[in-house]
Design an enzyme around this catalytic site. Structure first.
Site: not given
Ligand code: UD1
Length: 365
Positions: A196-198
Site C-alpha cells: 500500500l502506498h497511494r
C-alpha cells in the site's frame, strides 16, 4: 537521454537502455533523485543491471510543486549542455512530467513509455502527470489497446501512437529465473502479500485503521506479509496496535519481491505495476482502489477492484482461497520483447528526423 526517478521507473528503463545499445546511439541516464533510499533505488540498479546514472539531480522529496520544480530547474542545464536528440520518459511520476515540460520547451522530442493509461480520476497526482506528459510527447508507446483509444480521444495524432506492449514484463521475464533463486528464507507455504502506498489510501487515517484491522483479522487464518513503502511507514507510526499478526518488512528488492509475488496465494495492493505483474504471473490480485488506469488487468487478467470496502475485500479473498481465483490470460504483446519494438521505432524515427533537424530553442527565446 533517459530520465528515471522513482522505483517503478527503473524496471521500465532497464530493458530499453539495453535494447538501444546495438543501434549505437549515445545514451545518457539521468536520475532525478526522487527516490533516494538504497532500498528504493540503488538495489534496483544493481539487480536490473542498469548502468550508474550519468547525472544525479538529487532532488529528494518535497511537495508536488517543490519536487517537480526542482527537477525542472536542475534538468534544464543538463539538457542544454548535452543536447539530446530524444528524451525518453517513463510512467507517470513527477520526474516524468517535469522532464517532459523541460524538453518540450527546449524543442527536444519526447518519447513517453507507458503512454495513454487513464484512471479518469484527477484526484490522483499520477493522472495529472499522464495527461500532461502525453499531450507534449512526440512518440507515445502504449501497453494496451485501451491506451491507444484514450490518446486518440484526447486528440493525439494516430501516427505518434505505437502499441508496443508492456515493458515492465520484459524485465519480469528476463529475471524470473533469478527470482526463483531469491526466495526469502522462512517463507510460509501459503500467504497473502500486501503493498500500500497511494496517497489517497495511506494518507487517510480512517482507511489505514480499517485495512490494518482487516489484515490483522485475516492473518489469524493465513499469514499476511507486508513490505512497507516509506510513505506508508510514516503514516503507520502511531497505529502500531492494529497490525499485530501481520509480518511487516522493509521495501524489498526487485528479485525478492518478484519471488514473493510468484508464490503468493493472493496479492492485495494499490500499486499500478503490481496489478500488471500479477496478471502476467496469473496470481490473483485484489486492488484496493475504486478505479484503475490498467483496465486490461481486470478484463483479461487476474485483477479485481474491491475499492476501499473491507467487506468486499474479505469476501473476494474468501472466494479466491476456496476457488483459486478467476480465469485469466496474458494481454497481447506482454511477451518480453517490448523494448526491442520501441528501439526499432526510435531507430526509424531517427532516420526520418536526423539529429539537428529540430533546433533547440535555448533559454532566452
Ligand atoms: C511515487 C510516485 C508514484 C509511484 C511511487 C512508487 C509521483 C507523483 N508518485 O510516489 O506514482 O507509484 O513513487 O514508490 O511521482 N521516501 C523515502 N525514501 C525514498 C523515497 C521516498 O523516505 O527513497 C519518502 C519521501 O520522503 C516522501 C514519501 O516517501 O515523504 C513519498 O515519496 P514521493 O517520491 O513523494 O512519492 P511516492 O509516494 O513514493
Amino acid at each position: 537521454m533517459h530520465i528515471v526517478g522513482a522505483r517503478p521507473n527503473f524496471m521500465k528503463a532497464a530493458p530499453l537502455v539495453r535494447a538501444l545499445l546495438p543501434g549505437g546511439a549515445r545514451q545518457t541516464l539521468v536520475h532525478s533523485g526522487q527516490h533516494f533510499d538504497a532500498s528504493m533505488s540503488d538495489i534496483f540498479f544493481d539487480q536490473l543491471g542498469i548502468p550508474a546514472p550519468d547525472v544525479n539531480l538529487a532532488v529528494g522529496s518535497g511537495s508536488h510543486a517543490q519536487q517537480t520544480a526542482e527537477i525542472m530547474q536542475r534538468l534544464e542545464p543538463v539538457v542544454l549542455q548535452r543536447k539530446p536528440d530524444l528524451m525518453v520518459v517513463y510512467g507517470d511520476v513527477n520526474s516524468t512530467v517535469a522532464a517532459a515540460i523541460v524538453c518540450s520547451k527546449l524543442l527536444v522530442p519526447i518519447a513517453h513509455v507507458e503512454a495513454g493509461l487513464r484512471s479518469f480520476d484527477r484526484t490522483m497526482p499520477e493522472e495529472i502527470n499522464r495527461l500532461l506528459t502525453d499531450q507534449i510527447s512526440d512518440l507515445l508507446f502504449t501497453p494496451s489497446p485501451d491506451a491507444d483509444e484514450n490518446l486518440k480521444r484526447e486528440g493525439i495524432a494516430p501516427e505518434k501512437i505505437h502499441m508496443v506492449g508492456n515493458i515492465m514484463i520484459d524485465t519480469l521475464v528476463s529475471l524470473l529465473p533469478a527470482a526463483a533463486r531469491s526466495v526469502p528464507d522462512d517463507l510460509p507455504p501459503r500467504y497473502i502479500l500486501v503493498t500500500l502506498h497511494r496517497p489517497g489510501n495511506v494518507d487517510d487515517e480512517q482507511f489505514m485503521q480499517d485495512i490494518l484491522r482487516t489484515l490483522e483479522e485475516i492473518s489469524r487464518k493465513i499469514p499476511v506479509i507486508f513490505p512497507v513503502h516509506p510513505r506508508t511507514r510514516q503514516r503507520m507510526a502511531g497505529l502500531e496496535g492494529l497490525h499485530g499478526g501481520v509480518v511487516l518488512m522493509p521495501p524489498q528488492s526487485y528479485l525478492s519481491f518478484l519471488a514473493l509475488q510468484q508464490r503468493a496465494r493472493v496479492v492485495v495492493t494499490d500499486s499500478g505495476g503490481i496489478q500488471e505483474e500479477t496478471t502476467f504471473l496469473g496470481v490473483p490480485c485484489l486492488t484496493v482502489r475504486e478505479n484503475t488506469e490498467r483496465p486490461v488487468t481486470v478484463t483479461a487478467g487476474s485483477n479485481i477492484l474491491v475499492g476501499r470496502d473491507m467487506n468486499r475485500l474479505r469476501s473476494e479473498l474468501e472466494i479466491i482461497l476456496q476457488t483459486g481465483g478467476k480465469p485469466c490470460s496474458v494481454p497481447e504483446l506482454w511477451d518480453g520483447h517490448t523494448a526491442e519494438r520501441i528501439a526499432a521505432i526510435i531507430g526509424q524515427s531517427r532516420r526520418k528526423h536526423p539529429a539537428g533537424a529540430k533546433n533547440s530553442r535555448g533559454t532566452s527565446g
